[in-house]
Design a protein around this motif. Structure first.
Motif, PDB file in Angstrom:
ATOM      1  N   VAL A 169      34.373 -24.097 -10.317  1.00  0.00           N
ATOM      2  CA  VAL A 169      34.318 -24.042 -11.779  1.00  0.00           C
ATOM      3  C   VAL A 169      33.911 -25.395 -12.355  1.00  0.00           C
ATOM      4  N   HIS A 170      34.494 -26.474 -11.826  1.00  0.00           N
ATOM      5  CA  HIS A 170      34.186 -27.804 -12.350  1.00  0.00           C
ATOM      6  C   HIS A 170      32.775 -28.243 -11.988  1.00  0.00           C
ATOM      7  N   VAL A 171      32.322 -27.882 -10.816  1.00  0.00           N
ATOM      8  CA  VAL A 171      30.936 -28.193 -10.448  1.00  0.00           C
ATOM      9  C   VAL A 171      29.989 -27.448 -11.374  1.00  0.00           C
ATOM     10  N   ARG A 172      30.301 -26.211 -11.668  1.00  0.00           N
ATOM     11  CA  ARG A 172      29.470 -25.428 -12.583  1.00  0.00           C
ATOM     12  C   ARG A 172      29.391 -26.095 -13.960  1.00  0.00           C
ATOM     13  N   LYS A 173      30.519 -26.580 -14.462  1.00  0.00           N
ATOM     14  CA  LYS A 173      30.531 -27.240 -15.765  1.00  0.00           C
ATOM     15  C   LYS A 173      29.707 -28.528 -15.733  1.00  0.00           C
ATOM     16  N   LEU A 174      29.800 -29.264 -14.634  1.00  0.00           N
ATOM     17  CA  LEU A 174      28.985 -30.476 -14.511  1.00  0.00           C
ATOM     18  C   LEU A 174      27.504 -30.139 -14.516  1.00  0.00           C
ATOM     19  N   ARG A 175      27.131 -29.115 -13.794  1.00  0.00           N
ATOM     20  CA  ARG A 175      25.726 -28.711 -13.757  1.00  0.00           C
ATOM     21  C   ARG A 175      25.238 -28.304 -15.148  1.00  0.00           C
ATOM     22  N   GLU A 176      26.073 -27.602 -15.890  1.00  0.00           N
ATOM     23  CA  GLU A 176      25.696 -27.211 -17.247  1.00  0.00           C
ATOM     24  C   GLU A 176      25.512 -28.437 -18.139  1.00  0.00           C
ATOM     25  N   ALA A 177      26.230 -29.525 -17.819  1.00  0.00           N
ATOM     26  CA  ALA A 177      26.163 -30.729 -18.641  1.00  0.00           C
ATOM     27  C   ALA A 177      24.968 -31.615 -18.308  1.00  0.00           C
ATOM     28  N   ILE A 178      24.536 -31.649 -17.035  1.00  0.00           N
ATOM     29  CA  ILE A 178      23.519 -32.641 -16.660  1.00  0.00           C
ATOM     30  C   ILE A 178      22.232 -32.055 -16.096  1.00  0.00           C
ATOM     31  N   GLU A 179      22.250 -30.827 -15.609  1.00  0.00           N
ATOM     32  CA  GLU A 179      21.055 -30.270 -14.969  1.00  0.00           C
ATOM     33  C   GLU A 179      20.090 -29.700 -16.004  1.00  0.00           C
ATOM     34  N   ARG A 180      18.808 -29.770 -15.701  1.00  0.00           N
ATOM     35  CA  ARG A 180      17.820 -29.099 -16.551  1.00  0.00           C
ATOM     36  C   ARG A 180      18.037 -27.587 -16.509  1.00  0.00           C
ATOM     37  N   ASP A 181      18.266 -27.071 -15.318  1.00  0.00           N
ATOM     38  CA  ASP A 181      18.526 -25.648 -15.119  1.00  0.00           C
ATOM     39  C   ASP A 181      19.740 -25.525 -14.204  1.00  0.00           C
ATOM     40  N   PRO A 182      20.916 -25.252 -14.769  1.00  0.00           N
ATOM     41  CA  PRO A 182      22.135 -25.170 -13.945  1.00  0.00           C
ATOM     42  C   PRO A 182      22.052 -24.159 -12.820  1.00  0.00           C
TER      43      PRO A 182
END
Length: 228
Positions: free
Chosen positions: A192-205
């Motif tokens: 869950v936390h990795v997913r939230k990080l990806r949503e915050a920094i990735e161009r395409d989570p």
């Protein structure tokens, strides 16, 4: 002002003599005699390592460690005259990096502190900047494409740990031990936390370039992803 070490101990003579010895041998050290003193120090200063007694005049070192672990992952070495194995287990279980029994040798303790500081310095740079993502770890600041990103304390610790160990696979167990400080944390919480990080920094989570999953093992932060 930044110090190498903060000693939090209400035995003033011992704390002062330890700080004096450390400063003499190149470890810039300050002293706090209570939880309140520590809080006041942290408002205006920082330290790369803490020496923390269990019994303080206005509170418990265990409770203080738990509070500090919510905002920092710097090494915390407990120093105490208490000899119970239960105390040692608790100290390490809540995020302590070592347990040193009093009375201690100033020379040996200073050498141990220097060794921990050296290992900690090798964990990675204090900042990451690839032109798209900027992370200032001491300041706990993240921007993406120039815009500030808000992360929870836990999310920031997770991102910081991955960055400090960039370009290698960090196992789930390592993350549980060093970010959560809890060996009983489950895969679902981490995901869950990795997913939230990806949503915050990735161009395409859904197609991450920075935080890559190593299936069955853990995650890898790719430092050169911004150059793609």
């Amino acid at each position: 002002m930044k110090f190498d070490c903060l000693i939090i101990d209400d035995e003033k003579l011992l704390a002062d003599s330890t700080a004096e010895y450390f400063n003499l041998f190149g470890v810039k050290t300050a002293v706090a005699y209570s939880v309140a003193d520590c809080d006041a120090f942290m408002r205006d200063h920082s330290a790369a390592l803490l020496l923390l007694d269990i019994n303080l005049s206005d509170g418990s070192g265990f409770a203080l460690c738990k509070t500090l672990r919510a905002t920092t992952d710097i090494p915390i070495l407990f120093i105490s005259a208490r000899t119970s194995d239960d105390d040692k287990i608790v100290a390490l279980g809540i995020g302590g990096d070592d347990y040193i029994q009093k009375p201690y040798s100033l020379g040996v303790l200073c050498a141990k502190v220097k060794a921990v500081l050296k290992r900690y310095d090798k964990r990675g740079d204090a900042r990451f900047d690839d032109g798209r993502i900027f992370v200032d770890i001491p300041a706990k600041r993240v921007t993406v494409d120039g815009a500030p990103v808000k992360l929870t304390s836990l999310e920031f610790r997770l991102l910081a740990y991955l960055i400090q160990n960039a370009d290698r696979v960090v196992t789930k167990r390592e993350l549980f031990d060093n970010v959560w400080h809890d060996k009983f944390t489950g895969d679902g919480t981490l995901n869950v936390h990795v997913r939230k990080l990806r949503e915050a920094i990735e161009r395409d989570p859904n197609n991450p370039q920075y935080i890559i999953t190593a299936w069955g093992d853990g995650y890898c932060f790719v430092s050169g992803a911004g150059e793609r």
